[in-house]
Design a protein around this motif. Structure first.
Motif, PDB file in Angstrom:
ATOM      1  N   GLY A   1       0.799  -1.215   0.000  1.00 13.88           N
ATOM      2  CA  GLY A   1       0.000   0.000   0.000  1.00 13.88           C
ATOM      3  C   GLY A   1       0.831   1.263   0.000  1.00 13.88           C
ATOM      4  O   GLY A   1       2.040   1.246   0.212  1.00 13.88           O
TER       5      GLY A   1
ATOM      6  N   GLU B   1      -3.554   8.189   6.340  1.00 19.70           N
ATOM      7  CA  GLU B   1      -4.837   8.887   6.331  1.00 19.70           C
ATOM      8  C   GLU B   1      -5.991   7.945   6.679  1.00 19.70           C
ATOM      9  O   GLU B   1      -6.855   8.276   7.500  1.00 19.70           O
ATOM     10  CB  GLU B   1      -5.081   9.510   4.950  1.00 19.70           C
ATOM     11  CG  GLU B   1      -4.076  10.573   4.554  1.00 19.70           C
ATOM     12  CD  GLU B   1      -4.122  11.794   5.451  1.00 19.70           C
ATOM     13  OE1 GLU B   1      -5.150  12.000   6.128  1.00 19.70           O
ATOM     14  OE2 GLU B   1      -3.127  12.529   5.481  1.00 19.70           O
ATOM     15  N   SER B   2      -6.000   6.760   6.066  1.00 18.04           N
ATOM     16  CA  SER B   2      -7.137   5.860   6.256  1.00 18.04           C
ATOM     17  C   SER B   2      -7.173   5.238   7.647  1.00 18.04           C
ATOM     18  O   SER B   2      -8.247   4.893   8.147  1.00 18.04           O
ATOM     19  CB  SER B   2      -7.105   4.746   5.199  1.00 18.04           C
ATOM     20  OG  SER B   2      -5.948   3.926   5.359  1.00 18.04           O
ATOM     21  N   ARG B   3      -6.030   5.112   8.277  1.00 17.84           N
ATOM     22  CA  ARG B   3      -5.983   4.460   9.606  1.00 17.84           C
ATOM     23  C   ARG B   3      -5.786   5.460  10.740  1.00 17.84           C
ATOM     24  O   ARG B   3      -5.582   5.056  11.889  1.00 17.84           O
ATOM     25  CB  ARG B   3      -4.868   3.412   9.631  1.00 17.84           C
ATOM     26  CG  ARG B   3      -5.020   2.348   8.547  1.00 17.84           C
ATOM     27  CD  ARG B   3      -4.197   1.119   8.825  1.00 17.84           C
ATOM     28  NE  ARG B   3      -4.278   0.157   7.728  1.00 17.84           N
ATOM     29  CZ  ARG B   3      -3.849  -1.086   7.795  1.00 17.84           C
ATOM     30  NH1 ARG B   3      -3.324  -1.559   8.917  1.00 17.84           N
ATOM     31  NH2 ARG B   3      -3.955  -1.880   6.742  1.00 17.84           N
ATOM     32  N   GLY B   4      -5.851   6.740  10.439  1.00 20.51           N
ATOM     33  CA  GLY B   4      -5.741   7.741  11.491  1.00 20.51           C
ATOM     34  C   GLY B   4      -4.416   7.704  12.223  1.00 20.51           C
ATOM     35  O   GLY B   4      -4.375   7.874  13.451  1.00 20.51           O
TER      36      GLY B   4
ATOM     37  N   GLY C   1      -1.450   7.099   2.060  1.00 23.79           N
ATOM     38  CA  GLY C   1      -2.841   6.652   2.095  1.00 23.79           C
ATOM     39  C   GLY C   1      -3.142   5.842   3.342  1.00 23.79           C
ATOM     40  O   GLY C   1      -4.232   5.959   3.935  1.00 23.79           O
ATOM     41  N   ILE C   2      -2.186   5.029   3.775  1.00 23.19           N
ATOM     42  CA  ILE C   2      -2.369   4.225   4.990  1.00 23.19           C
ATOM     43  C   ILE C   2      -2.483   5.129   6.200  1.00 23.19           C
ATOM     44  O   ILE C   2      -3.351   4.921   7.076  1.00 23.19           O
ATOM     45  CB  ILE C   2      -1.195   3.240   5.152  1.00 23.19           C
ATOM     46  CG1 ILE C   2      -1.221   2.197   4.044  1.00 23.19           C
ATOM     47  CG2 ILE C   2      -1.233   2.559   6.519  1.00 23.19           C
ATOM     48  CD1 ILE C   2       0.023   1.322   3.989  1.00 23.19           C
TER      49      ILE C   2
END
Length: 501
Positions: free
Chosen positions: A426, A433-436, A430-431
């Protein structure tokens, strides 16, 4: 370039009953030239084919078959010579080395005894904190023999001619090597240079790189007199054949030197001979008496004209050479601020160097080196994977470093992010952002967390004010309370301010 102002390492000294002895070592390294076809035929050189499936009429020694020189093999040998700063001979010639063996169907090996393609050069070897300059005497091009197989049936021997005619470079050193570790370092450096050049893959396991090691012993001071032209005190040398392991090379040299010392101190004489190394017993054993050139009845090959090459062709090859290990290491230290050790690790293989440069481009070189060496290389080594199998690309690792530099994540979060990218893949950003996973930099939120921890631990507050070193406990508690997302620098500053330190 390597710092030649550093003294050369001292020679290996073995204490005998009658006093100290020193080692004198020279190597003949046989390197398979990286080409798709053989030296004098169009047969394939691919590894792993069925026995005797890659044999031309020329390789099989059929009557009337005339050899034709593979220009690609000559080019690769010239490039190797240029990489070793050697003299390229514009005129060279092939000779026949005559001997009988079942895996040599022609009854002779085509080699270059009298007029080699490449003349004198040198290799700089780092060992023991110093640099040893090992002189290259010559590099000649020759064809390999086949392979005799004795372990398929105890009553029979089998012959595989697939290797017959494969192009080899025999790289002959002067007797400048002074110990087992230096010998291994020399072979390793040759392999590294040829891998950078793409002229030999250096695969010792498959016999693509192997060494004949000449060992003798002498009293201290003898070698120095030899360099001044007095060779009278040098010992008789024995040759250990077909060494295909750096570790075994060191073991064989050590055993052979001690064997010779024992003979001399017992009043005997060392017999010049060819020996083999038995790794299971850790000893060398006699194979045959050492042959001289006249034993092979060398003579110019009547089927091959002298090989003449143009200086302009050599110049074109020189212009196409890649950056070599010593130059690349120097540049990494200069341009990326790396330590000598880190630069050595990252330039050990050309693939490692390319990967690192892709990660470090436009980023902090030291930080990139730490992530590549410690986190990625360390993980790959632990799991037994090669860099080519890495699940983390240079772009992904660079992305993690960018997020640290921008303050979006802390070093601790970066470790967690690396684990996710390594195991799941990944895009790092992006990781995050998506996982806080973004680092908390809002001083108001961090201050609230600090106030809460301080209010809940009044006794610890008094201890920290008496001993400021204990303030780290509060930092740890705040980081724990924020899930490791708080900016560590901001936490430290606020804790110190709140505690009045």
């Amino acid at each position: 370039m390597l710092d030649l102002s550093v003294p050369a390492p001292k020679p290996k000294v073995i204490e005998g009953v009658t006093g100290p002895w020193e080692l004198v070592i020279g190597l003949e390294v046989h390197a398979q030239i990286a080409t798709a076809a053989k030296l004098f035929s169009g047969a394939s050189t691919a590894v792993g084919a069925e026995p005797n499936s890659q044999v031309s009429f020329i390789d099989a020694g059929m009557p009337g078959m005339l050899p034709v020189v593979n220009e690609g093999c000559i080019a690769q040998a010239v490039r190797t010579g240029l990489g070793l700063k050697a003299r390229i001979n514009l005129v060279s010639a092939f000779d026949r080395k005559n001997y009988f063996y079942p895996d040599l169907p022609q009854g002779y090996q085509i080699s270059q005894l009298y007029h080699p393609l490449v003349g004198e050069g040198e290799v700089l070897v780092e060992v023991g904190g110093g640099v040893r300059r090992v002189r290259i005497e010559r590099i000649h091009v020759e064809q390999d023999a086949g392979k005799s197989i004795h372990d398929m049936d105890p009553t029979m021997s089998f012959v595989d001619l697939n290797r017959t005619g494969v192009a080899l470079m025999e790289i002959v050193s002067r007797p400048d090597i002074r110990g087992p570790e230096e010998a291994a370092a020399y072979v390793s450096k040759l392999r590294q240079i040829m891998r950078y050049l793409g002229t030999c893959d250096g695969d010792m396991q498959h016999g693509n790189l192997r060494a004949d090691v000449n060992v003798s012993v002498c009293r201290p001071g003898t070698y120095e007199r030899f360099l001044e032209g007095d060779a009278s005190g040098l010992g008789t040398r024995c040759e250990i054949k077909n060494m295909n392991s750096l570790r075994f090379i060191q073991q064989a040299i050590d055993h052979e030197a001690r064997r010779q010392i024992a003979i001399l101190e017992d009043g005997g004489k060392v017999v010049q001979e060819t020996r083999l190394y038995d790794p299971e017993k850790g000893e060398t054993r006699s194979m045959r008496s050492k042959e001289e050139a006249h034993d092979y009845r060398y003579f110019p090959d009547p089927d091959l004209l002298p090989l003449e090459i143009e200086q302009a062709w050599v110049d074109d090859l020189a212009a196409s050479l890649p950056e070599l290990p010593d130059e690349k290491k120097t540049r990494f230290v200069r341009d990326f601020g790396l330590s000598d050790y880190d630069a050595s690790v990252l330039t050990a293989d050309t693939e490692d160097a390319v990967f690192f440069e892709a990660v470090a481009q436009g980023r902090d070189g030291k930080q990139a080196a730490n992530w590549v060496i410690n986190d990625l290389f360390g993980r790959l080594k632990k799991e037994g994977h090669a860099l080519a199998e890495s699940p983390v690309s240079p772009q992904q690792l660079g992305g993690i470093i960018d997020l640290i530099a921008s303050g979006d994540i802390s070093g601790k979060i970066a470790k967690d992010l690396f684990e996710i990218v390594y195991t799941e893949g990944g895009d790092p950003r992006g990781i995050v952002e998506s996982r806080g996973m973004r680092q908390v930099t809002d001083t108001g939120a961090i201050e609230a967390a600090v106030d809460e921890v301080i209010a809940a631990n009044p006794a610890q507050v008094e201890k920290a004010r008496a001993n400021p070193k204990l303030a780290g406990w509060f930092v740890g508690q705040v980081m724990k309370a924020t899930g490791g997302k708080a900016n560590p620098a901001a936490v430290n500053a606020l804790v110190n301010a709140k505690l009045g330190l």
